[in-house]
Write a protein that holds these residues in place. Structure first.
Motif, PDB file in Angstrom:
ATOM      1  N   SER B  99      -5.712   9.325   1.961  1.00 58.92           N
ATOM      2  CA  SER B  99      -4.470   8.772   1.410  1.00 58.92           C
ATOM      3  C   SER B  99      -3.255   9.405   2.076  1.00 58.92           C
ATOM      4  O   SER B  99      -2.184   8.811   2.118  1.00 58.92           O
ATOM      5  N   ILE B 100      -3.424  10.631   2.587  1.00 64.05           N
ATOM      6  CA  ILE B 100      -2.283  11.275   3.247  1.00 64.05           C
ATOM      7  C   ILE B 100      -1.803  10.410   4.399  1.00 64.05           C
ATOM      8  O   ILE B 100      -0.601  10.305   4.665  1.00 64.05           O
ATOM      9  N   TYR B 101      -2.754   9.758   5.065  1.00 67.16           N
ATOM     10  CA  TYR B 101      -2.365   8.903   6.190  1.00 67.16           C
ATOM     11  C   TYR B 101      -2.117   7.461   5.768  1.00 67.16           C
ATOM     12  O   TYR B 101      -1.434   6.718   6.438  1.00 67.16           O
ATOM     13  N   TYR B 102      -2.740   7.098   4.654  1.00 70.34           N
ATOM     14  CA  TYR B 102      -2.630   5.692   4.243  1.00 70.34           C
ATOM     15  C   TYR B 102      -1.335   5.430   3.481  1.00 70.34           C
ATOM     16  O   TYR B 102      -0.688   4.418   3.670  1.00 70.34           O
ATOM     17  N   ALA B 240      -5.313  -2.632  -6.227  1.00 69.13           N
ATOM     18  CA  ALA B 240      -4.903  -1.232  -6.122  1.00 69.13           C
ATOM     19  C   ALA B 240      -4.851  -0.820  -4.657  1.00 69.13           C
ATOM     20  O   ALA B 240      -5.478  -1.458  -3.806  1.00 69.13           O
ATOM     21  N   PRO B 241      -4.130   0.264  -4.344  1.00 75.74           N
ATOM     22  CA  PRO B 241      -4.167   0.785  -2.977  1.00 75.74           C
ATOM     23  C   PRO B 241      -5.606   1.122  -2.587  1.00 75.74           C
ATOM     24  O   PRO B 241      -6.401   1.533  -3.445  1.00 75.74           O
ATOM     25  N   THR B 242      -5.920   0.966  -1.322  1.00 75.83           N
ATOM     26  CA  THR B 242      -7.313   1.120  -0.893  1.00 75.83           C
ATOM     27  C   THR B 242      -7.925   2.490  -1.210  1.00 75.83           C
ATOM     28  O   THR B 242      -9.085   2.546  -1.604  1.00 75.83           O
ATOM     29  N   PRO B 243      -7.203   3.605  -1.082  1.00 76.10           N
ATOM     30  CA  PRO B 243      -7.835   4.866  -1.478  1.00 76.10           C
ATOM     31  C   PRO B 243      -8.339   4.822  -2.918  1.00 76.10           C
ATOM     32  O   PRO B 243      -9.405   5.352  -3.230  1.00 76.10           O
TER      33      PRO B 243
END
Lengths: 108, 802
Positions: B99-102, B240-243
């Motif tokens: 998620s840090i990159y997403y 929802a967000p993918t992560p």
């Protein structure tokens, strides 16, 4: 006595259920009387001297209901007065004393 | 050991810190880097238990919470909760890293995101470790709520909100039903501890509440694990967000139902009801999921349906495995326990390969701005690493060697074949059909795995249809799926290590009666067995179906749209909302008269019923004084005045009649020896009447009210009812004296208060505060009256003021 209380309540209720503000106020007033009499009745209608010490009576009537009623009378007066002026105001502003027509004003 | 509680509470504690960190550092450092430490710590801490878990040692720690109700934070660390804990913490770590990159730190509300994520992590860990069912329920609902918040993370989208609402409604419904089941269990066993319930399993199974408790708890598990027909929330949750999808909706939260079923197998298992409910629901879900997945074109939705079908597969296995408890002999039981083992194995595998797939789909979505397979294709050259990762993930899901999914699929077939030969639960009739259906679902699984892989990466490149120019993702984004893909292959080659340290202890935690006898042979190659033939069949049929896909995909069009679960759900919600609106509008009319009628009718019913039921009516006239002539005259006078008010046509008559009534009451007070009352009433009545007369000058004439005869009759009936009730109350109050009046106390007024007038003493001394407040009311009313009159001049009519 109890029957009178019942009748007062019935008439008061009927008036409250009507549409005119004045009738409703009169109804609350009548119910107020009914309540007072109800309290008095519940205290027992035995007769004795007035609840004042030093009158040489054998026994007193029950002072407690009297005290309660005294409070009730005053409060009843206060509410009646307020209602009355409120309805008068309402009439002055809205121009109707019909409860059904008063409703829905909060939407405005 | 003592570090367990502090470490398990770090998600909640650090959630409190997130806003600070976000505010302070977000301009320079992505908040995720701080959060990364939390799952890492938990994971490392859990790893320290590995050795002990492998030796079948379990731990019980207790921290008192509400001891007076027997609710304590007891944790139970055994093989089952351990493997779940590892998955939650491990996947948590990878997802946060991803998620840090997403999640862009410039665009997204990262503080919200990580608070929700940590909240979820903490409650999910709590869910799998606690032993107390009420605490378990608490964590269960917390996961539902955090899932709701995460699905609605992009709350400005209508779809997100609808999906979040749907998932919340369904999972909370299941949670409540599970709570009811738990309470039934508590009634049966008189304990809240799962451990204590397990020792009473025999007793529970013979109890009459066994079936209801089981069904209620299963509804909870099925809603959470998206089993048919509660599955519809999961595809919707892909908003929802993918992560989040990778973490909650494939690896962890949806496994909560699996955990629950596994945990309660020892209590409910071994009965035909449990066996059929769990494996039946699982099998239907498996079929439904894979049938629906094949036709999807959105990659995430496709993965959601495949998650549903994989969850169904795990559920089926758990159901099949529960049969092991039916047998007394360990040897016989151990044959079927292979299913339980396979369930846990597949759950672990699913977390790895599905997590990997979700992350790759996230990458595709992130880099290309779409995840619609109709617009994708030919990405093989552009994103080779993503391709390899997808290859590992999808072939593992399809059950292809050398990936871990192959092993658990083989075990799945083995378990099915074993079950088909089971002599109990009608299996001789159904076993073969079950095996065939499961095989068919696996074929479809194979088909959609090929779809994911080939439609995305092979074929013609359609770069011109994309918004962005496709390129490989950044290294950071690829790390997490890469680790998962490595695990997918690693588990295949080192499966003995995993079974010894994780899977067999977990399996034995599910079926403790078989402790020590679970020797599962996991082999990549065990000759040309039936299982292998089934796998080969799957591959052959799958490839065949994939090639001919365009021909048979039209079958789906024949299914009526109105009958899909989603449209049924929407229809239900619509009707529900419409229905409740209609009901509310039916009685919330906005008319004061109606509301009064409800209140009064309620009074009549309640008072009347209470007096009838409690035998409160009594007409004891022995104590009544004789009615004298004066009294009778007064009473009649009062009735007459009251009736006059009722019938009065002119307002003046009515007002005067009320005044007269008041004065008659004064006389009454005189008769009954109440001088103070009489005086007060006299004053008040006079003032009231004057006030009436003052005001009525401004009020309109009383008009004949145009009330329809019907409502007039209703009014009359209700009024008479109220009157009768009050009369009965008054009469009965006289007749029923349960204790002596307390008034005698006040007769010492002179001694106590130095007053000779008892009533006055009561008012100003004994109940002085009452009187003070009464004066306050009077003052307020006076102020109100004054203000209202004054307002007239300041109010809307300016010209009057002038």
């Amino acid at each position: 006595m109890s029957i009178v209380v019942g009748i007062l309540f019935a008439i008061g209720t009927y008036l409250i259920l009507s549409k005119t503000l004045l009738r409703i106020i009169l109804g609350t007033s009548i119910i107020g009387h009914g309540v007072n009499l109800l309290i008095l009745t519940m205290g027992g209608l035995k007769k004795g001297g007035p609840p004042i010490i030093g009158l040489n009576t054998q026994y007193f009537t029950d002072p407690l209901p009297q005290a309660l009623i005294l409070t009730a009378i005053v409060i009843n007066f206060a509410t009646t007065a307020l209602l009355l002026v409120l309805s008068y105001r309402a009439y002055a502003v809205v121009g109707t004393d019909n409860v059904e027509q008063l409703r829905g004003l909060e939407d405005e | 050991m003592s570090w367990f509680y502090p470490i398990m509470s770090t998600p909640f504690l650090s959630a409190l810190l997130v806003p600070l960190l976000y505010k302070r550092f977000n301009s320079r450092i992505h908040t995720g880097w701080f959060i990364l430490l939390v799952p890492l710590t938990i994971f490392c801490h859990l790893l320290s238990y590995v050795r002990m878990i492998a030796f079948r040692k379990t731990f019980n720690l207790t921290l008192p919470w509400i001891p007076s109700y027997g609710i304590n934070l007891t944790v139970n660390i055994d093989g089952l909760s351990f493997i779940f804990g590892l998955i939650i913490a491990g996947m948590g770590f990878l997802v946060v890293l991803y998620s840090i990159y997403y999640m862009s730190r410039h665009k997204e509300a990262l503080d919200n995101f990580y608070i929700y994520l940590l909240l979820f992590m903490g409650s999910m860990l709590g869910l799998v470790f606690v032993d107390n069912i009420l605490v378990l329920y608490l964590f269960w609902e917390l996961t539902s709520i955090s899932s709701f918040l995460l699905i609605a993370f992009w709350f400005e989208r209508q779809n997100s909100r609808a999906a979040a609402g749907k998932s919340l409604l369904i999972t909370i419904f299941g949670g409540l039903s599970m709570l009811a089941g738990f309470l039934l269990l508590h009634i049966i066993t008189d304990t809240y501890s799962i451990g204590a319930m397990m020792s009473q399993a025999e007793m529970i199974r013979s109890h009459s509440l066994f079936i209801p408790a089981m069904i209620l708890i299963l509804i909870g598990a099925f809603t959470k694990s998206a089993q048919f027909p509660f599955s519809i929330w999961l595809p919707a949750a892909m908003e929802a967000p993918t992560p989040v999808s990778a973490y909650l909706h494939s690896a962890t939260m949806v496994k909560a139902g699996i955990y629950l079923v596994a945990r309660f197998t020892i209590i409910f298992g071994g009965t035909s009801e449990w066996f059929w409910l769990v494996s039946g629901a699982g099998l239907i879900t498996l079929l439904y999921g894979s049938i629906s997945a094949v036709k999807q074109t959105d990659l995430k939705t496709l993965l959601a349906y495949s998650t549903i079908s994989q969850l169904g597969l795990i559920m089926t296995l758990l159901g099949l495995g529960s049969a092991a408890l039916y047998f007394d002999s360990i040897q016989e039981g151990a044959i079927y326990a292979i299913a339980t083992f396979a369930a846990i194995f597949h759950m672990l595998n699913h977390s790895t390969f599905k997590g990997c797939l979700f992350m790759v789909v996230g990458i595709i979505d992130y880099e290309l701005g779409t995840r619609d397979i109709k617009r994708l294709g030919g990405l093989f050259h552009l994103m080779p690493i993503s391709f390899l990762l997808t290859l590992a993930g999808s072939l593992a899901m399809a059950g292809f060697p050398p990936f871990n999914g192959f092993l658990s699929k083989e075990l799945f077939f083995a378990a099915l074949l074993n079950a088909a030969q089971m002599p109990i639960f009608n299996m001789p009739y159904w076993g073969t059909i079950l095996a065939f259906l499961a095989w068919f679902a696996s074929v479809l699984t194979f088909v959609y795995c090929l779809t994911i892989l080939l439609k995305t990466f092979m074929g013609r490149a359609r770069g011109h249809k994309l918004k962005k120019k496709p390129r490989e993702a950044s290294m950071g984004m690829l790390i997490s799926p890469f680790i998962l893909a490595a695990l997918v292959i690693g588990i295949f080659f080192y499966h003995q290590v995993f079974s010894q340290y994780l899977l067999i202890p977990a399996g034995e935690a599910v079926l403790p009666t078989l402790s020590g006898s679970m020797h599962i042979e996991v082999k990549a190659w065990h000759g040309f067995s039936t299982e292998l033939l089934m796998t080969l069949g799957v591959i052959a049929a799958g490839i065949l179906l994939y090639i001919t896909m365009s021909q048979w995909l039209r079958i789906y069009n024949y299914y009526p749209m109105g009958l899909t679960l989603n449209s049924l759900y929407e229809l239900f919600m619509e009707k529900l909302e419409g229905g409740s609106l209609a009901i509310t509008k039916g009685f919330m009319t906005g008319s004061v008269r109606h509301y009064l009628l409800y209140i009064l009718t309620f009074i009549i019913l309640v008072m009347g019923a209470a007096m009838l039921l409690l035998k409160g009516i009594s007409f004891d006239s022995s104590q009544d004084a004789v009615v004298s002539f004066y009294e009778l005259a007064l009473l009649l006078g009062m009735i007459a005045t009251a009736v006059t008010v009722l019938l009065a046509g002119a307002r003046l008559t009515a007002v005067i009649a009320v005044g007269a009534l008041g004065f008659l009451v004064v006389f009454f007070f005189v008769l009954f020896r109440a001088p103070d009352l009489a005086l007060t009433q006299l004053v008040v009545e006079t003032v009231t009447t004057v006030l009436f007369l003052l005001c009525f000058y401004h009020l309109p004439q009383l008009r004949k009210e145009s009330i329809p005869i019907g409502s007039k009759a209703v009014n009359a009936v209700v009024s008479v009812g109220v009157g009768m009730i009050m009369a009965v109350v008054a009469l009965s109050a006289n007749g029923l004296r349960s204790f002596a009046p307390i008034s005698s106390y006040y007769e010492n007024a002179y001694v106590l208060a130095g007053a000779k007038n008892i009533v006055n003493a009561i008012l100003v001394d004994f109940r002085g505060f009452d009187t003070m407040l009464e004066i306050l009311v009077l003052t307020l009313a006076g102020l109100g009256v004054y203000t209202l009159i004054k307002l007239r001049w300041a109010g809307g009519k300016e010209d009057e003021a002038a």
